[in-house]
Design a protein around this motif. Sequence first.
Motif, PDB file in Angstrom:
ATOM      1  N   GLY A   1       0.882  -1.100  -0.050  1.00  0.00           N
ATOM      2  CA  GLY A   1       0.048   0.029  -0.080  1.00  0.00           C
ATOM      3  C   GLY A   1       0.713   1.314   0.102  1.00  0.00           C
ATOM      4  N   GLY A   2       0.764   1.934   0.833  1.00  0.00           N
ATOM      5  CA  GLY A   2       1.434   3.359   0.912  1.00  0.00           C
ATOM      6  C   GLY A   2       2.985   2.971   1.344  1.00  0.00           C
ATOM      7  N   GLY A   3       3.276   1.768   1.848  1.00  0.00           N
ATOM      8  CA  GLY A   3       4.633   1.471   1.907  1.00  0.00           C
ATOM      9  C   GLY A   3       5.113   1.425   0.358  1.00  0.00           C
ATOM     10  N   CYS A   4       4.550   0.733  -0.448  1.00  0.00           N
ATOM     11  CA  CYS A   4       4.872   0.413  -1.774  1.00  0.00           C
ATOM     12  C   CYS A   4       4.748   2.024  -2.630  1.00  0.00           C
ATOM     13  CB  CYS A   4       3.669  -0.427  -2.810  1.00  0.00           C
ATOM     14  SG  CYS A   4       4.066  -0.376  -4.404  1.00  0.00           S
ATOM     15  N   GLU A   5       4.002   2.802  -2.428  1.00  0.00           N
ATOM     16  CA  GLU A   5       3.855   4.093  -2.935  1.00  0.00           C
ATOM     17  C   GLU A   5       4.881   4.965  -2.541  1.00  0.00           C
ATOM     18  OE1 GLU A   5      -0.730   5.308  -3.660  1.00  0.00           O
ATOM     19  OE2 GLU A   5      -0.430   4.298  -1.471  1.00  0.00           O
ATOM     20  N   ILE A   6       5.530   5.237  -1.492  1.00  0.00           N
ATOM     21  CA  ILE A   6       6.607   5.810  -1.209  1.00  0.00           C
ATOM     22  C   ILE A   6       7.634   5.243  -2.047  1.00  0.00           C
ATOM     23  CG2 ILE A   6       7.560   4.743   0.962  1.00  0.00           C
ATOM     24  CD1 ILE A   6       7.745   7.184   2.270  1.00  0.00           C
TER      25      ILE A   6
ATOM     26  N   GLU B   1      -4.562  -2.318  -1.685  1.00  0.00           N
ATOM     27  CA  GLU B   1      -5.665  -1.304  -1.341  1.00  0.00           C
ATOM     28  C   GLU B   1      -6.962  -1.913  -1.622  1.00  0.00           C
ATOM     29  OE1 GLU B   1      -2.476   1.622  -1.311  1.00  0.00           O
ATOM     30  OE2 GLU B   1      -2.906  -0.039  -2.593  1.00  0.00           O
ATOM     31  N   THR B   2      -7.154  -2.439  -2.728  1.00  0.00           N
ATOM     32  CA  THR B   2      -8.415  -2.923  -3.086  1.00  0.00           C
ATOM     33  C   THR B   2      -8.893  -4.231  -2.454  1.00  0.00           C
ATOM     34  OG1 THR B   2      -7.432  -4.642  -4.798  1.00  0.00           O
ATOM     35  CG2 THR B   2      -7.746  -2.232  -5.824  1.00  0.00           C
ATOM     36  N   GLY B   3      -7.784  -4.872  -1.564  1.00  0.00           N
ATOM     37  CA  GLY B   3      -8.251  -5.980  -0.885  1.00  0.00           C
ATOM     38  C   GLY B   3      -9.155  -5.544   0.454  1.00  0.00           C
ATOM     39  N   VAL B   4      -9.090  -4.143   0.732  1.00  0.00           N
ATOM     40  CA  VAL B   4      -9.826  -3.866   1.720  1.00  0.00           C
ATOM     41  C   VAL B   4     -11.056  -2.710   1.377  1.00  0.00           C
ATOM     42  CG1 VAL B   4      -8.022  -4.039   3.760  1.00  0.00           C
ATOM     43  CG2 VAL B   4      -7.800  -1.867   2.254  1.00  0.00           C
TER      44      VAL B   4
ATOM     45  N   LEU C   1     -10.522  -0.346  -1.172  1.00  0.00           N
ATOM     46  CA  LEU C   1     -10.076   1.063  -1.292  1.00  0.00           C
ATOM     47  C   LEU C   1      -9.468   1.136  -2.620  1.00  0.00           C
ATOM     48  CD1 LEU C   1      -8.728   1.898   2.124  1.00  0.00           C
ATOM     49  CD2 LEU C   1     -10.658   3.080   1.116  1.00  0.00           C
ATOM     50  N   VAL C   2      -8.931   2.287  -3.219  1.00  0.00           N
ATOM     51  CA  VAL C   2      -8.067   2.450  -4.208  1.00  0.00           C
ATOM     52  C   VAL C   2      -6.764   3.104  -3.797  1.00  0.00           C
ATOM     53  CG1 VAL C   2      -9.825   2.702  -5.864  1.00  0.00           C
ATOM     54  CG2 VAL C   2      -8.945   4.852  -4.854  1.00  0.00           C
ATOM     55  N   PRO C   3      -5.556   2.892  -4.432  1.00  0.00           N
ATOM     56  CA  PRO C   3      -4.181   3.506  -3.859  1.00  0.00           C
ATOM     57  C   PRO C   3      -4.537   5.066  -3.778  1.00  0.00           C
ATOM     58  CG  PRO C   3      -3.788   1.899  -5.452  1.00  0.00           C
ATOM     59  CD  PRO C   3      -5.305   1.970  -5.524  1.00  0.00           C
ATOM     60  N   GLY C   4      -4.291   5.658  -3.031  1.00  0.00           N
ATOM     61  CA  GLY C   4      -4.366   7.150  -2.495  1.00  0.00           C
ATOM     62  C   GLY C   4      -3.199   8.048  -2.598  1.00  0.00           C
ATOM     63  N   TRP C   5      -2.004   7.459  -2.484  1.00  0.00           N
ATOM     64  CA  TRP C   5      -0.976   8.213  -2.367  1.00  0.00           C
ATOM     65  C   TRP C   5       0.033   8.197  -3.714  1.00  0.00           C
ATOM     66  CZ3 TRP C   5       0.261   6.707   3.267  1.00  0.00           C
ATOM     67  CH2 TRP C   5      -0.870   7.265   4.345  1.00  0.00           C
TER      68      TRP C   5
ATOM     69  N   PHE D   1      -4.036  -1.814 -14.321  1.00  0.00           N
ATOM     70  CA  PHE D   1      -5.624  -2.460 -13.955  1.00  0.00           C
ATOM     71  C   PHE D   1      -5.344  -3.827 -13.400  1.00  0.00           C
ATOM     72  CE2 PHE D   1      -9.524  -3.995 -14.510  1.00  0.00           C
ATOM     73  CZ  PHE D   1     -10.389  -3.174 -13.527  1.00  0.00           C
ATOM     74  N   GLN D   2      -4.861  -4.661 -14.204  1.00  0.00           N
ATOM     75  CA  GLN D   2      -4.859  -6.078 -13.569  1.00  0.00           C
ATOM     76  C   GLN D   2      -4.075  -6.251 -12.296  1.00  0.00           C
ATOM     77  OE1 GLN D   2      -2.500  -8.748 -16.192  1.00  0.00           O
ATOM     78  NE2 GLN D   2      -3.425 -10.514 -15.431  1.00  0.00           N
ATOM     79  N   THR D   3      -2.827  -5.585 -12.351  1.00  0.00           N
ATOM     80  CA  THR D   3      -1.721  -5.641 -11.216  1.00  0.00           C
ATOM     81  C   THR D   3      -2.611  -5.110  -9.651  1.00  0.00           C
ATOM     82  OG1 THR D   3       0.020  -5.325 -12.566  1.00  0.00           O
ATOM     83  CG2 THR D   3       0.238  -4.954 -10.130  1.00  0.00           C
ATOM     84  N   VAL D   4      -3.099  -3.682 -10.105  1.00  0.00           N
ATOM     85  CA  VAL D   4      -3.540  -3.100  -8.766  1.00  0.00           C
ATOM     86  C   VAL D   4      -4.942  -3.620  -8.435  1.00  0.00           C
ATOM     87  CG1 VAL D   4      -4.276  -0.783  -8.091  1.00  0.00           C
ATOM     88  CG2 VAL D   4      -2.516  -1.008  -9.500  1.00  0.00           C
ATOM     89  N   SER D   5      -5.853  -3.998  -9.444  1.00  0.00           N
ATOM     90  CA  SER D   5      -7.158  -4.582  -9.206  1.00  0.00           C
ATOM     91  C   SER D   5      -7.282  -5.740  -8.363  1.00  0.00           C
ATOM     92  CB  SER D   5      -8.200  -4.449 -10.538  1.00  0.00           C
ATOM     93  OG  SER D   5      -7.591  -5.613 -11.445  1.00  0.00           O
ATOM     94  N   THR D   6      -6.171  -6.721  -8.611  1.00  0.00           N
ATOM     95  CA  THR D   6      -6.094  -7.993  -7.937  1.00  0.00           C
ATOM     96  C   THR D   6      -5.139  -7.993  -6.867  1.00  0.00           C
ATOM     97  OG1 THR D   6      -4.119  -8.557  -9.558  1.00  0.00           O
ATOM     98  CG2 THR D   6      -6.409  -9.015 -10.036  1.00  0.00           C
ATOM     99  N   ALA D   7      -4.693  -6.762  -6.523  1.00  0.00           N
ATOM    100  CA  ALA D   7      -3.747  -6.380  -5.097  1.00  0.00           C
ATOM    101  C   ALA D   7      -2.805  -7.322  -5.330  1.00  0.00           C
ATOM    102  CB  ALA D   7      -4.702  -6.818  -3.719  1.00  0.00           C
ATOM    103  N   THR D   8      -2.012  -7.521  -6.379  1.00  0.00           N
ATOM    104  CA  THR D   8      -0.781  -8.402  -6.803  1.00  0.00           C
ATOM    105  C   THR D   8       0.238  -7.581  -5.836  1.00  0.00           C
ATOM    106  OG1 THR D   8      -1.495  -8.861  -9.125  1.00  0.00           O
ATOM    107  CG2 THR D   8       0.836  -9.056  -8.450  1.00  0.00           C
TER     108      THR D   8
END
Length: 775
Positions: free
Chosen positions: A569-574, A593-596, A598-602, A630-637
């Motif tokens: 999540g945010g640890g990846c985004e930084i 984030e999609t697993g909970v 949400l969409v990535p926000g940072w 989309f495939q990577t993020v939507s599946t919370a890979t």
Amino acid sequence: MVGEIKKVCVIGSGTMGAGIAAQVANAGVPVLLLDIVPKEGSDRDAIAKGAVAKMLKTDPAPFMSKRAAKLVETGNIDDDLDKAGECDWIVEAIVERLDIKQSLYEKLEKVKKPGAAISSNTSTIPLGHLVEGRTDQFKRDFLITHFFNPPRYMRLLEIVAGPETDPALVAKVEAFADRAMGKRVIHTHDTPGFIANRLGTYWLAIAVNAAMDLGVTVEEADQIGGRPMGVPKTGIFGLIDLVGVDLMPLLSKSLGDTLPKGDPYFDTIRPMPLVEKMIAEGYTGRKGKGGFYKLEKGKDGKRTKLSLDLVSGEYRAEQKPAALPGKAERDLAALVTAPGKVGEYAWAVLGPVLSYAAKLVGEAADDIVAIDDAMKLGYNWKFGPFELIDKLGPGKLAERLAAEGKPVPALLKATGDKPFYRIENGRRQYLTAEGAYHDVKRAEGVELLEDIKLRTEPLAKTGSAALWDVGDGVAAIEFTGKMNALDEEVIKLINLAIPIVKAQFKALVIYNEGSNFSAGANLGLAMFAVNIAAWSEIEKLIAGGQAAFKALKYAPFPVVAAPAGLALGGGCEICLNSDAIQAHAETYIGLVETGVGLVPGWGGNGEMLDRAAKAKMMPKGPMPPLAKVFQTVSTATVAKSAAEAKEQMFLRESDGITMNRDRLLADAKAKALSLVDGYAPPEPPVFKLAGASGRTGLNMAVRDFQKKGIATAYDGVVADRLAEVLTGGEADLLDTVTEDQLLRIERAKFLESMKDSRTQARIEHMLTTGKPLRN
């Protein structure tokens, strides 16, 4: 030092040999894996080939990427042994029989090149016996390299050199094992079991015997002998299940056959009819039908955890023990003096084990640091035995042993009330057998923040982060909260750090020495804000994080992220917002984030889109990079290694990978300093996104997954929100979207998701159970 190791041969493709070969391949080095010719079938290489095929399906995976598997060449000993002559290091990992090993060495001596290292993975046969009858050259080239299972994940490597072994050759193998294979090397004496297995199996045997003698259940033993002693959450019996119930009597017999008479280890050896019955019936632990614990599926399909009654030998429902009394959970001295069986059991384990550890100094290892490190790395203890003795008090331990008529090791007698470790002039020191204190020395080139923190104060500090001067003109941001979660205190620290680094330093690294880099945003705080409807505070947190990460991205100095463990999540985004990443090989990174709900926000969405658009192998046009992200993020890979993270574009091809966790800070600093000359912040990206038509295509794919039962109803809602972010909201194919515009869309969709009760249910479930909710 003799030449580099450019090719390795591993002989024996069982669990250990195959795992060693995989870790060599993970280092990017070609490896030849040989085994015997099978008795049946026409494929003479089938055994080694089968081992590689099995590893590609194993979880946790021995290979860090499928590309690594391609570096393993398979063969057989009869036809291909001459190929070992091309190798710089030959590792023997065959059956523990001296005659078979010596027969192999006789053949190898005819084909290996002089100066090529040859080592055995034995943990039971003395080195002198292994090299009997061999030439002087063979003896100079020979050593024992004892890996721990599984070789990819266990960082300990015990090395034993013989009296005739060439020191330069030992240094060559050690350097390769350290830097390329990621091992912390500990030099041990040529004694049975070396350090970790001798003390570790003694500890487990003592703990099992004491549980049976004192009427302690397996759950109580794992509670008392687990976290309060700094033992992993598996505890005693859970660990035996993990390594294999059948392995314990084998190790016990091996050590019993080789240790000198009178060794305290013999006190642990006794008939174990219950264990014999378990093994005979296939209850060998997790690899079998169960062990001291097992899972049983009920009529409703749910799995129930059962545990073994040590008296009756029958399984029953797991029983949660009562809470430990008083301070026993967090104070070791209180634990061993607690009333009743809690204190009795704790002392029955710790008293003998810590006494035995003290006996091994000088016998199995030169100093206490080697023994402590071996247990922390080989058995995942949080504290080494001498660190535990310091918690009890060396004098009090010796006094209690003497009062109970038990032998007090000479080292404990000589120590008196002095601690085994102390901090002097900002350096950690250990007590030698001679009674003097010496500095704890790191391997050459290793830099650790824990050492820096002993002799300096932070440049800035908040409730969840700190800024440190790590030398050479580089500063480091350290996360310090639970699971290194990111919150407003981290954002505050980033905003404090940027002007300090700009004025006083050349570069910044983002680094910590926790088990995980960061598990993402602090969801507990977010849910607290939801429960009081503090929507403005949530929006402020998201906007603040976007602004802080963007400030890092465009700072007038290089920023290098150095993740290890979870970077989610945010640890990846930084990491994505940094100029470069220097990742530990065991980095598990992803936008989850999609697993909970949400969409990535940072800023993670834009960073992934930018990387995908610039990827050399990506087809041209707006849709291919969009579909990939989309495939990577939507599946919370989540990438399951740093090598895999490159394949999934969380890391760039130019980003670095450090195999040895101890070297991550030094490598990250070097990466940051290499960017200083001529540094300029990156140009802001401008996106050409797919707009409404692209969004339609993504939505159709999601609906298809829902029809197949792969995606839930709410997965589709979350995916639709993500698709709106990735396609630029109201933009169409003719429009350009700026980074700031994309961040605004991202922020709006995050807040929309947060207000949805279905997202709140997912977050509550994750916080309560640690598992995702599929609603």
